[in-house]
Write a protein that holds these residues in place. Structure first.
Motif, PDB file in Angstrom:
ATOM      1  N   MET A  56     -17.154 -25.659  16.357  1.00  8.28           N
ATOM      2  CA  MET A  56     -17.935 -25.163  17.496  1.00  8.28           C
ATOM      3  C   MET A  56     -19.409 -25.483  17.337  1.00  8.28           C
ATOM      4  N   ILE A  57     -19.955 -25.233  16.151  1.00  8.98           N
ATOM      5  CA  ILE A  57     -21.377 -25.451  15.923  1.00  8.98           C
ATOM      6  C   ILE A  57     -21.738 -26.920  16.096  1.00  8.98           C
ATOM      7  N   ASN A  58     -20.858 -27.806  15.663  1.00  3.30           N
ATOM      8  CA  ASN A  58     -21.113 -29.249  15.795  1.00  3.30           C
ATOM      9  C   ASN A  58     -21.081 -29.714  17.246  1.00  3.30           C
ATOM     10  N   SER A  59     -20.437 -28.927  18.129  1.00  2.23           N
ATOM     11  CA  SER A  59     -20.394 -29.269  19.558  1.00  2.23           C
ATOM     12  C   SER A  59     -20.836 -28.056  20.371  1.00  2.23           C
ATOM     13  N   TRP A  60     -21.946 -27.459  19.958  1.00  2.00           N
ATOM     14  CA  TRP A  60     -22.340 -26.143  20.463  1.00  2.00           C
ATOM     15  C   TRP A  60     -22.565 -26.114  21.974  1.00  2.00           C
ATOM     16  N   ASP A  61     -23.328 -27.037  22.485  1.00  2.00           N
ATOM     17  CA  ASP A  61     -23.648 -27.027  23.915  1.00  2.00           C
ATOM     18  C   ASP A  61     -22.380 -27.111  24.763  1.00  2.00           C
ATOM     19  N   ARG A  62     -21.433 -27.912  24.322  1.00  2.00           N
ATOM     20  CA  ARG A  62     -20.179 -28.051  25.073  1.00  2.00           C
ATOM     21  C   ARG A  62     -19.393 -26.744  25.057  1.00  2.00           C
ATOM     22  N   TYR A  63     -19.337 -26.094  23.901  1.00  2.00           N
ATOM     23  CA  TYR A  63     -18.590 -24.830  23.805  1.00  2.00           C
ATOM     24  C   TYR A  63     -19.246 -23.733  24.644  1.00  2.00           C
ATOM     25  N   VAL A  64     -20.578 -23.681  24.633  1.00  2.00           N
ATOM     26  CA  VAL A  64     -21.265 -22.662  25.422  1.00  2.00           C
ATOM     27  C   VAL A  64     -20.981 -22.852  26.908  1.00  2.00           C
ATOM     28  N   MET A  65     -20.953 -24.081  27.361  1.00  2.00           N
ATOM     29  CA  MET A  65     -20.716 -24.370  28.773  1.00  2.00           C
ATOM     30  C   MET A  65     -19.264 -24.198  29.183  1.00  2.00           C
ATOM     31  N   PRO A  68     -17.089 -20.239  26.709  1.00  2.00           N
ATOM     32  CA  PRO A  68     -17.836 -19.051  26.262  1.00  2.00           C
ATOM     33  C   PRO A  68     -16.934 -17.905  25.818  1.00  2.00           C
ATOM     34  N   MET A  69     -15.787 -17.755  26.467  1.00  4.08           N
ATOM     35  CA  MET A  69     -14.895 -16.661  26.083  1.00  4.08           C
ATOM     36  C   MET A  69     -14.272 -16.896  24.713  1.00  4.08           C
ATOM     37  N   LYS A  70     -14.094 -18.151  24.357  1.00  6.37           N
ATOM     38  CA  LYS A  70     -13.579 -18.460  23.016  1.00  6.37           C
ATOM     39  C   LYS A  70     -14.609 -18.061  21.966  1.00  6.37           C
ATOM     40  N   ILE A  71     -15.894 -18.306  22.263  1.00  8.50           N
ATOM     41  CA  ILE A  71     -16.954 -17.876  21.350  1.00  8.50           C
ATOM     42  C   ILE A  71     -16.937 -16.358  21.219  1.00  8.50           C
ATOM     43  N   LYS A  72     -16.807 -15.678  22.355  1.00  8.22           N
ATOM     44  CA  LYS A  72     -16.781 -14.212  22.341  1.00  8.22           C
ATOM     45  C   LYS A  72     -15.631 -13.690  21.493  1.00  8.22           C
ATOM     46  N   ARG A  73     -14.442 -14.226  21.685  1.00  9.00           N
ATOM     47  CA  ARG A  73     -13.274 -13.750  20.926  1.00  9.00           C
ATOM     48  C   ARG A  73     -13.468 -13.984  19.430  1.00  9.00           C
ATOM     49  N   ARG A  74     -14.031 -15.118  19.082  1.00  9.89           N
ATOM     50  CA  ARG A  74     -14.214 -15.416  17.665  1.00  9.89           C
ATOM     51  C   ARG A  74     -15.304 -14.548  17.044  1.00  9.89           C
ATOM     52  N   CYS A  75     -16.307 -14.182  17.829  1.00 13.44           N
ATOM     53  CA  CYS A  75     -17.322 -13.244  17.334  1.00 13.44           C
ATOM     54  C   CYS A  75     -16.716 -11.853  17.137  1.00 13.44           C
ATOM     55  N   GLN A  76     -15.843 -11.449  18.041  1.00 12.27           N
ATOM     56  CA  GLN A  76     -15.199 -10.148  17.918  1.00 12.27           C
ATOM     57  C   GLN A  76     -14.270 -10.085  16.705  1.00 12.27           C
ATOM     58  N   LYS A  77     -13.678 -11.206  16.350  1.00 11.58           N
ATOM     59  CA  LYS A  77     -12.818 -11.245  15.166  1.00 11.58           C
ATOM     60  C   LYS A  77     -13.626 -11.217  13.874  1.00 11.58           C
ATOM     61  N   TYR A 351     -28.349  -6.624  30.732  1.00 12.29           N
ATOM     62  CA  TYR A 351     -27.782  -5.894  29.610  1.00 12.29           C
ATOM     63  C   TYR A 351     -26.545  -6.588  29.066  1.00 12.29           C
ATOM     64  N   ASN A 352     -25.825  -7.226  29.928  1.00 12.58           N
ATOM     65  CA  ASN A 352     -24.450  -7.580  29.632  1.00 12.58           C
ATOM     66  C   ASN A 352     -24.249  -9.027  29.221  1.00 12.58           C
ATOM     67  N   THR A 353     -25.314  -9.792  29.076  1.00  9.73           N
ATOM     68  CA  THR A 353     -25.113 -11.210  28.833  1.00  9.73           C
ATOM     69  C   THR A 353     -26.044 -11.772  27.769  1.00  9.73           C
ATOM     70  N   ARG A 354     -25.486 -12.600  26.928  1.00 11.81           N
ATOM     71  CA  ARG A 354     -26.218 -13.546  26.100  1.00 11.81           C
ATOM     72  C   ARG A 354     -25.453 -14.855  26.259  1.00 11.81           C
ATOM     73  N   ILE A 355     -24.458 -15.077  25.419  1.00 10.77           N
ATOM     74  CA  ILE A 355     -23.604 -16.248  25.581  1.00 10.77           C
ATOM     75  C   ILE A 355     -22.575 -15.998  26.685  1.00 10.77           C
ATOM     76  N   VAL A 356     -22.048 -14.770  26.717  1.00  7.08           N
ATOM     77  CA  VAL A 356     -20.983 -14.447  27.668  1.00  7.08           C
ATOM     78  C   VAL A 356     -21.318 -13.180  28.415  1.00  7.08           C
ATOM     79  N   SER A 357     -20.596 -12.944  29.509  1.00  4.86           N
ATOM     80  CA  SER A 357     -20.767 -11.700  30.271  1.00  4.86           C
ATOM     81  C   SER A 357     -19.550 -10.829  30.078  1.00  4.86           C
TER      82      SER A 357
END
Length: 357
Positions: A56-65, A68-77, A351-357
């Motif tokens: 993800m980090i190596n292709s960060w801009d693509r993942y953010v666009m 985003p929900m995949k990033i959120k799930r992985r942060c929650q894990k 309040y509800n957003t940074r990478i994801v909402s």
């Protein structure tokens, strides 16, 4: 307790027993931070998560666009410890600040004439003295913490220095070098918690009222109890939220909260506070028999066994607060307080957003 114990040497060549996060096992404050090992971040499972994060980090801009929900799930894990430093920098946008401001930290941190120097020097020995990096006076960890805080006081004169910045910077220094710590700290104060620091702490006062409204909505019995006893939310949530829970929860839990905070924003702090209120107070069968002292004592001395990441994180993730709910509560507070000046809430910061909402 954390079974991942190792020995490290301090400046006096004395061996200290520390846990997997670097906290000194024999220190009197260790019980506040002791954590069970996170099995999901070990072995084959941990290695797979690490590789996913590196991808993800190596292709960060693509993942953010696109994901985003995949990033959120992985942060929650939970972000693997091996990549947590990089992940926090990319989630917060600090990596961009670093690229655009090469050499600025070194310039700012060398200013020994800052008006905040004396106050910062007094606070350094009080910050995470139960961690091996900051245990000894004059240690490299303490020196790095001093440099970060001095540089920040020079960089943002509207804040200068606040005691709450020290534990936040210390947690960051446990994961990354001083220059990177500085820019993540800038991102936190600028993009995540503007108005929380400085002399007036306007946003923190506002969010105290907001937390009270959310408490009434989600835990009405607890909300009523707190109102009956005239316990204002600011009596307990300032310590929680302004330090991003770094000083009141087991450290593994703190890291998991920070993983989500960097992804989802300040709403995670509200959800964490509400989860604590639910776990600690709504389970008290004799809640309405407790007086002000007993109630606040519960919140200032959170039960360790109920604050582990497995218990608390489940509650945090299960609480759903929409952007509309935040906006409605925000409008209600503004209507009731027409003289309240809150530049922080100008329609640009949600309040509800940074990478994801």
């Amino acid at each position: 307790m954390n079974e991942n114990i190792e020995n490290v040497s301090n400046n006096s060549n004395t061996l200290l027993k520390v846990d997997g996060h670097g906290f000194i096992v024999s220190h009197r404050l260790y019980s506040r931070v002791a954590s069970l090992p996170n099995s999901s971040q070990m072995g084959a499972v941990g290695k797979r998560r690490e590789m996913k994060w590196l991808e993800m980090i190596n292709s960060w801009d693509r993942y953010v666009m696109k994901h985003p929900m995949k990033i959120k799930r992985r942060c929650q894990k939970g972000i693997p410890q091996s990549v947590r430093s990089l992940a926090w920098q990319f989630l917060s946008g600090a990596n961009i600040l670093i690229e655009k401001n090469i050499g600025l930290f070194e310039k700012l941190s060398g200013n020994k004439n800052s008006k905040w120097v004396d106050i910062i020097q007094k606070d350094i020995p009080r910050t995470f003295r139960h961690h091996c990096m900051f245990h000894e006076t004059g240690s490299q960890g303490q020196d790095n913490l001093f440099k970060v805080l001095v540089a920040f006081s020079e960089y943002d004169s509207s804040i200068g220095y606040s005691q709450a910045l020290a534990p936040i910077a210390a947690v960051l220094l446990m994961h990354m070098p001083p220059s990177e710590t500085f820019w993540v700290l800038v991102a936190i104060t600028r993009s995540y918690l503007p108005g929380y620091f400085g002399e007036k702490m306007e946003a923190m006062k506002f969010d105290g009222m907001l937390f009270g409204l959310l408490l009434d909505n989600y835990l009405p019995k607890v909300g009523k109890h707190m109102k009956d006893l005239q316990i204002d939310p600011l009596m307990y949530i300032v310590e929680w939220m302004v330090c991003i829970f770094s000083r009141c929860l087991p450290f593994q839990t703190v890291l998991r909260i920070w993983d989500m905070f960097f992804c989802e924003g300040v709403k995670v702090l509200f959800k964490t506070g509400l989860s604590i209120m639910k776990i600690v107070l709504s389970t008290q069968n004799d809640l309405f028999e407790k007086d002000e002292f007993q109630t606040t004592n519960l919140l200032h001395n959170l039960p360790y066994d109920l604050m582990t990441d497995k218990i608390l994180l489940t509650e945090i993730i299960n609480i759903k607060i929409s952007e509309q709910q935040f906006e409605t509560a925000h409008a209600k507070i503004c209507a009731a307080n027409p003289d309240l000046k809150m530049n922080r809430f100008n329609g640009c910061i949600k309040y509800n957003t940074r990478i994801v909402s």
